[in-house]
Design a protein around this motif. Structure first.
Motif, mmCIF file in Angstrom:
data_model
loop_
_atom_site.group_PDB
_atom_site.id
_atom_site.type_symbol
_atom_site.label_atom_id
_atom_site.label_comp_id
_atom_site.label_asym_id
_atom_site.label_seq_id
_atom_site.Cartn_x
_atom_site.Cartn_y
_atom_site.Cartn_z
ATOM 1 N N LYS A 89 -3.625 8.385 2.197
ATOM 2 C CA LYS A 89 -3.237 7.755 1.023
ATOM 3 C C LYS A 89 -2.820 6.365 1.189
ATOM 4 O O LYS A 89 -3.148 5.827 0.263
ATOM 5 C CB LYS A 89 -1.793 8.727 0.356
ATOM 6 C CG LYS A 89 -2.384 10.050 -0.102
ATOM 7 C CD LYS A 89 -1.129 10.583 -0.448
ATOM 8 C CE LYS A 89 -1.558 12.028 -0.995
ATOM 9 N NZ LYS A 89 -0.194 12.792 -1.629
ATOM 10 N N ILE A 90 -2.246 5.896 2.085
ATOM 11 C CA ILE A 90 -2.087 4.476 2.320
ATOM 12 C C ILE A 90 -3.419 3.646 2.709
ATOM 13 O O ILE A 90 -3.293 2.572 2.146
ATOM 14 C CB ILE A 90 -1.097 4.350 3.817
ATOM 15 C CG1 ILE A 90 0.275 4.840 3.687
ATOM 16 C CG2 ILE A 90 -1.264 2.673 4.179
ATOM 17 C CD1 ILE A 90 0.807 4.994 4.989
ATOM 18 N N LYS A 97 3.767 1.589 -1.374
ATOM 19 C CA LYS A 97 4.673 1.577 -2.500
ATOM 20 C C LYS A 97 3.616 2.264 -3.442
ATOM 21 O O LYS A 97 3.998 2.971 -4.397
ATOM 22 C CB LYS A 97 5.027 0.142 -2.901
ATOM 23 C CG LYS A 97 5.734 0.411 -4.134
ATOM 24 C CD LYS A 97 6.230 -1.119 -4.312
ATOM 25 C CE LYS A 97 6.866 -0.947 -6.109
ATOM 26 N NZ LYS A 97 7.516 -2.384 -6.271
ATOM 27 N N GLN A 98 2.421 1.585 -3.660
ATOM 28 C CA GLN A 98 1.443 2.039 -4.489
ATOM 29 C C GLN A 98 1.122 3.668 -4.372
ATOM 30 O O GLN A 98 1.053 4.376 -5.174
ATOM 31 C CB GLN A 98 0.079 1.550 -4.218
ATOM 32 C CG GLN A 98 -1.085 1.669 -5.184
ATOM 33 C CD GLN A 98 -2.323 0.595 -5.247
ATOM 34 O OE1 GLN A 98 -1.875 -0.441 -5.377
ATOM 35 N NE2 GLN A 98 -3.489 1.231 -5.028
ATOM 36 N N ALA A 99 0.938 3.867 -2.914
ATOM 37 C CA ALA A 99 0.329 5.325 -2.718
ATOM 38 C C ALA A 99 1.748 6.426 -2.918
ATOM 39 O O ALA A 99 1.494 7.456 -3.346
ATOM 40 C CB ALA A 99 0.136 5.395 -1.167
ATOM 41 N N HIS A 110 -6.721 -7.884 -4.413
ATOM 42 C CA HIS A 110 -7.668 -6.878 -3.793
ATOM 43 C C HIS A 110 -8.508 -7.074 -2.822
ATOM 44 O O HIS A 110 -9.460 -7.672 -2.510
ATOM 45 C CB HIS A 110 -8.751 -6.605 -4.847
ATOM 46 C CG HIS A 110 -9.750 -5.361 -4.788
ATOM 47 N ND1 HIS A 110 -10.657 -5.088 -5.565
ATOM 48 C CD2 HIS A 110 -9.361 -4.218 -4.065
ATOM 49 C CE1 HIS A 110 -11.160 -3.822 -5.427
ATOM 50 N NE2 HIS A 110 -10.453 -3.303 -4.280
ATOM 51 N N ALA A 149 0.702 -1.246 -0.065
ATOM 52 C CA ALA A 149 -0.038 0.011 -0.017
ATOM 53 C C ALA A 149 0.801 1.258 0.015
ATOM 54 O O ALA A 149 0.492 2.153 -0.641
ATOM 55 C CB ALA A 149 -0.950 0.152 1.218
ATOM 56 N N ASN A 185 -7.625 -0.288 -2.459
ATOM 57 C CA ASN A 185 -7.625 -0.546 -3.841
ATOM 58 C C ASN A 185 -6.223 -1.057 -4.205
ATOM 59 O O ASN A 185 -5.742 -0.292 -5.147
ATOM 60 C CB ASN A 185 -8.072 0.741 -4.348
ATOM 61 C CG ASN A 185 -8.440 0.452 -5.931
ATOM 62 O OD1 ASN A 185 -8.839 -0.526 -6.283
ATOM 63 N ND2 ASN A 185 -8.125 1.700 -6.935
ATOM 64 N N LEU A 186 -5.788 -2.021 -3.683
ATOM 65 C CA LEU A 186 -4.610 -2.517 -4.150
ATOM 66 C C LEU A 186 -4.400 -3.070 -5.607
ATOM 67 O O LEU A 186 -5.313 -3.909 -5.968
ATOM 68 C CB LEU A 186 -3.915 -3.527 -3.307
ATOM 69 C CG LEU A 186 -3.362 -3.253 -1.929
ATOM 70 C CD1 LEU A 186 -3.170 -4.443 -1.135
ATOM 71 C CD2 LEU A 186 -2.256 -2.235 -1.957
ATOM 72 N N HIS A 187 -3.470 -2.588 -6.393
ATOM 73 C CA HIS A 187 -3.510 -2.696 -7.725
ATOM 74 C C HIS A 187 -2.814 -4.038 -8.063
ATOM 75 O O HIS A 187 -3.060 -4.748 -9.161
ATOM 76 C CB HIS A 187 -2.720 -1.772 -8.485
ATOM 77 C CG HIS A 187 -3.645 -0.425 -8.507
ATOM 78 N ND1 HIS A 187 -2.987 0.687 -8.629
ATOM 79 C CD2 HIS A 187 -4.862 -0.060 -8.177
ATOM 80 C CE1 HIS A 187 -3.727 1.739 -8.580
ATOM 81 N NE2 HIS A 187 -4.984 1.290 -8.043
ATOM 82 N N GLU A 208 -6.101 4.715 1.299
ATOM 83 C CA GLU A 208 -6.793 4.608 0.075
ATOM 84 C C GLU A 208 -6.078 3.349 -0.909
ATOM 85 O O GLU A 208 -6.887 2.640 -1.555
ATOM 86 C CB GLU A 208 -6.671 5.956 -0.781
ATOM 87 C CG GLU A 208 -7.574 7.209 -0.097
ATOM 88 C CD GLU A 208 -7.279 8.202 -0.891
ATOM 89 O OE1 GLU A 208 -6.389 8.281 -1.709
ATOM 90 O OE2 GLU A 208 -7.896 9.351 -0.398
ATOM 91 N N ALA A 209 -4.894 3.204 -0.644
ATOM 92 C CA ALA A 209 -4.138 2.255 -1.354
ATOM 93 C C ALA A 209 -4.546 0.637 -0.869
ATOM 94 O O ALA A 209 -4.908 -0.148 -1.555
ATOM 95 C CB ALA A 209 -2.620 2.414 -1.387
#
Length: 405
Positions: free
Chosen positions: A335-336, A326-328, A356, A324, A342-344, A338-339
């Motif tokens: 932001k963490i 890293k994605q954020a 997900h 999370a 919704n992990l991609h 939110e990531a």
């Protein structure tokens, strides 16, 4: 010094300052009971987190920064848990925390993370309400996540094993007096009611109780064919040993804590056959699990992990959080969150490959089909059913319903 030289010096100083900031470690809290009766859970969780963090750091960390774990012993005490949470947030400035072993501590302390908009991943606490304290409309965003099987899942599996698979019609519930025990008892009652079963006896005990004679006699006199439990290792061992003293032996089927090392060791032969839901059993039945077990044994010089479930869930929670962040591309709390929601990318964990695992409205990573029944056999937890050994939870797909925002 001429103007151009001064400008160059200033630029170099700014670059050095920026580099220093970028190199600062990412502080992550690790909160749990590292002493006392709950210590096998807390220590195993902490060590699983440390193992994952070390692996991530050896590969360069996150966003080019190393992970720094800030450990605190909450002693399984609600007041101490509150103190620890405030310290981690306000003094240590953690970007997230992993932990909370005891449901009562979680419910008392995690509100400070919600207020600070800092994510906390409950990697052991199982009370069904844990991820539901801060829901809309009062709380637009929930900062509480989980990587353990909640008690709604566990109670359903316990009752299924006792009523459907083993055909018992008379069961007693013995639960400790903590939030964990009493909330678990309520979940058991609901699961039994759905089968048209009412417990023949319901008894309570306290932490550190060493004599369960009174409670067991009531269950025996009521004709109980099995004891359903919600407690932790030391007291659960007293139940098993108490049945031996009475010369009365019926199966124990309870929450995942029947897998704790201090239940197995303190109960000895009296604990054989106890069954419990498990997200992870110390069996190297996949390459990922084999690597994790070997690494844990090597790092901490043990054969049997004190609480394998806690260790695995701790390990996986660190990888989910790292993904999370890293994605954020940021350590900012919202932001963490939110990531995480919704992990991609998929996260390859010990328990499962997380695809997900969370949404805005569902903060539970573990589902029913990832959880199996374990059984104490020869002083260790093994699979209760051979069919589960052949299809470990890691190979099962996540079956989840993700409500829309």
């Amino acid at each position: 010094m001429n103007i151009s030289l001064k400008a160059l010096v200033a630029a170099l100083a700014l670059c050095a300052s920026t580099a220093a900031i970028a190199a600062e470690p990412i502080k992550i809290g690790v909160s749990g009971p590292f002493t006392g009766g709950s210590a096998p859970m807390g220590v195993s969780m902490r060590d699983g987190v440390k193992l994952a963090a070390a692996e991530i750091n050896s590969r360069g960390g996150i966003l080019g920064r190393q992970i720094q774990l800030i450990e605190r012993d909450d002693q399984a005490d609600n007041s101490r848990g509150i103190q620890v949470s405030q310290e981690l947030i306000n003094r240590e400035h953690v970007v997230a925390t992993l932990g909370f072993i005891n449901t009562g501590v979680s419910l008392a302390a995690q509100r400070f993370y919600e207020e600070a908009k800092i994510p906390v991943i409950n990697n052991v606490a199982t009370g069904s309400i844990v991820t539901k304290q801060f829901l809309p409309p009062q709380y637009p965003d929930n900062y509480v996540f989980r990587t353990s099987a909640n008690d709604t899942i566990q109670s359903a599996l316990i009752v299924n094993d006792a009523i459907d698979k083993r055909k018992f019609t008379k069961v007693a519930i013995l639960a400790d007096s903590t939030n964990y025990g009493q909330l678990g008892r309520e979940d058991l009652e609901k699961a039994l009611a759905a089968k048209g079963i009412k417990p023949v006896a319901e008894e309570k005990f306290n932490i550190k109780d060493v004599d369960m004679t009174a409670q067991l006699l009531k269950a025996k006199q009521a004709g109980a064919q099995a004891i359903l439990t919600y407690g932790i290792g030391p007291e659960l061992a007293q139940i098993a040993n108490g049945m031996e003293k009475l010369g009365w032996k019926v199966p124990m089927i309870g929450s995942w804590t029947l897998s704790m090392g201090n239940f197995i060791d303190n109960a000895g032969k009296n604990g054989e056959g106890a069954r419990m839901p498990q997200t992870f059993i110390q069996e190297p039945n996949t390459p990922k699990r084999k690597a994790f077990i070997t690494a844990y044994q090597h790092a901490y010089k043990v054969d049997r992990i004190p609480s394998p479930v806690s260790a695995a869930q701790g390990y996986d929670s660190m990888y989910l959080l790292a993904a999370a962040i890293k994605q954020a591309g940021s350590t900012d709390g919202p932001k963490i969150r939110e990531a995480l929601e919704n992990l991609h990318t998929k996260v390859d964990g010990v328990i499962t490959t997380y695809n997900h695992p969370y949404t805005h409205d569902n903060h539970e990573a573990i589902t029913m089909n990832m959880t199996v029944m374990g059984e104490v056999k020869n002083g260790r937890v093994a699979y209760a059913y051979d069919a589960d050994l052949g299809t470990p939870a890691q190979e099962k797909k996540q079956v989840k319903t993700h409500p829309k925002k």
